[in-house]
Design an enzyme around this catalytic site. Structure first.
Site, mmCIF file in Angstrom:
data_model
loop_
_atom_site.group_PDB
_atom_site.id
_atom_site.type_symbol
_atom_site.label_atom_id
_atom_site.label_comp_id
_atom_site.label_asym_id
_atom_site.label_seq_id
_atom_site.Cartn_x
_atom_site.Cartn_y
_atom_site.Cartn_z
ATOM 1 N N LYS A 205 0.981 -1.333 0.092
ATOM 2 C CA LYS A 205 0.116 -0.030 0.012
ATOM 3 C C LYS A 205 0.954 1.199 0.177
ATOM 4 O O LYS A 205 1.822 1.247 0.831
ATOM 5 C CB LYS A 205 -0.810 0.006 1.295
ATOM 6 C CG LYS A 205 -2.208 0.475 1.172
ATOM 7 C CD LYS A 205 -2.971 0.104 2.371
ATOM 8 C CE LYS A 205 -4.343 0.658 2.259
ATOM 9 N NZ LYS A 205 -5.039 0.645 3.796
HETATM 10 O O1 G3P Z 1 -7.859 1.369 5.557
HETATM 11 C C1 G3P Z 1 -8.160 2.494 4.800
HETATM 12 C C2 G3P Z 1 -9.714 3.068 5.365
HETATM 13 O O2 G3P Z 1 -10.559 1.991 5.248
HETATM 14 C C3 G3P Z 1 -9.759 3.814 6.527
HETATM 15 O O3 G3P Z 1 -11.140 3.793 7.180
HETATM 16 O O4 G3P Z 1 -12.815 4.415 8.696
HETATM 17 O O5 G3P Z 1 -10.325 5.133 8.939
HETATM 18 O O6 G3P Z 1 -11.740 6.277 7.577
HETATM 19 P P1 G3P Z 1 -11.494 5.067 8.177
#
Ligand code: G3P
Length: 217
Positions: free
Chosen positions: A83
């Site tokens: 990533k």
């Molecule tokens: O892994 C990246 C993403 O899914 C993060 O989600 O909930 O931290 O905005 P969030």
């Protein structure tokens, strides 16, 4: 649509893998911090539980260090997707890594222009963050629709991996738009099963079945 779990909690991943519905896992530095585990160790365990792509994120911001970190991460297992952030150095690393046969997930995408750049850099996955986009007053799903149109216009093979999913409607809307993958916390994946009419229907059928006095087998 492929389902990835957005977590570094191995117990939750095992549980989802047992359903047969888990196609991959995404992690990020915040999820690793939350797990309290050693990064390399937990990614190795996840990669052994789920044969699909397992995203492991570099933390360097410059190309050379990103590449050294990616070298360590991709050796963990064959199913690791590196990533990288959506920056010029991140996309340079993306091009080099995918050219070498390594899967790359370009993360922190908040615009269609960024998604276009990632596809041109040969990304395996682009991760638009729909929840965080919604949080600041933009329409996360419009972003998915725009990326889908652009990728289809040019037959880009980059898969749209909808990230920052906050509720089941995000999953349904993304599927309606033809997103290739969604990654969500396990709690949201479990919520997808739920409907009160399913529960009520099961209760009604069981009550009537018991009243027949019969058994199967
Ligand atoms: O892994 C990246 C993403 O899914 C993060 O989600 O909930 O931290 O905005 P969030």
């Amino acid at each position: 649509m492929k389902f990835f779990a957005d977590t570094a909690e191995i117990a939750e991943i095992r549980e989802l893998a047992a359903t047969g519905l888990l196609d991959g896992v995404t992690t990020n530095p915040s999820l690793i911090h939350k797990s309290g585990r050693d990064f390399i160790e937990v990614v190795r365990e996840i990669a052994a539980v789920c044969p699909g792509p397992i995203s492991a994120e570099v933390v360097a911001l410059d190309y050379d260090t990103m590449m050294s970190e990616a070298e360590i991460l991709r050796k963990i297992a064959k199913n690791i997707a590196i990533k990288v952030p959506l920056t010029p150095d991140g996309l340079k690393a993306c091009k080099a890594l995918t050219g070498d046969g390594t899967m790359v997930n370009v993360t922190l995408c908040f615009s269609a222009a960024q998604a276009l750049l990632a596809a041109k850099a040969g990304a395996s996955f682009i991760s638009p963050f729909v929840g965080r986009h919604d949080d600041v007053g933009f329409d996360g799903m419009q972003l998915i629709a725009d990326i889908r149109m652009i990728y289809d216009n040019y037959d880009f093979a980059t898969e749209i991996l909808v990230a920052s999913v906050r509720h089941p409607i995000h999953v349904v809307e993304a599927a309606k738009l033809g997103a290739d993958v969604m990654t969500a916390p396990p709690k949201i994946i479990h919520q997808l099963f739920k409907h009160p009419l399913t529960d009520a229907g099961i209760a009604g059928f069981l009550k009537d079945w018991q009243a027949t006095g019969q058994k199967i087998g």
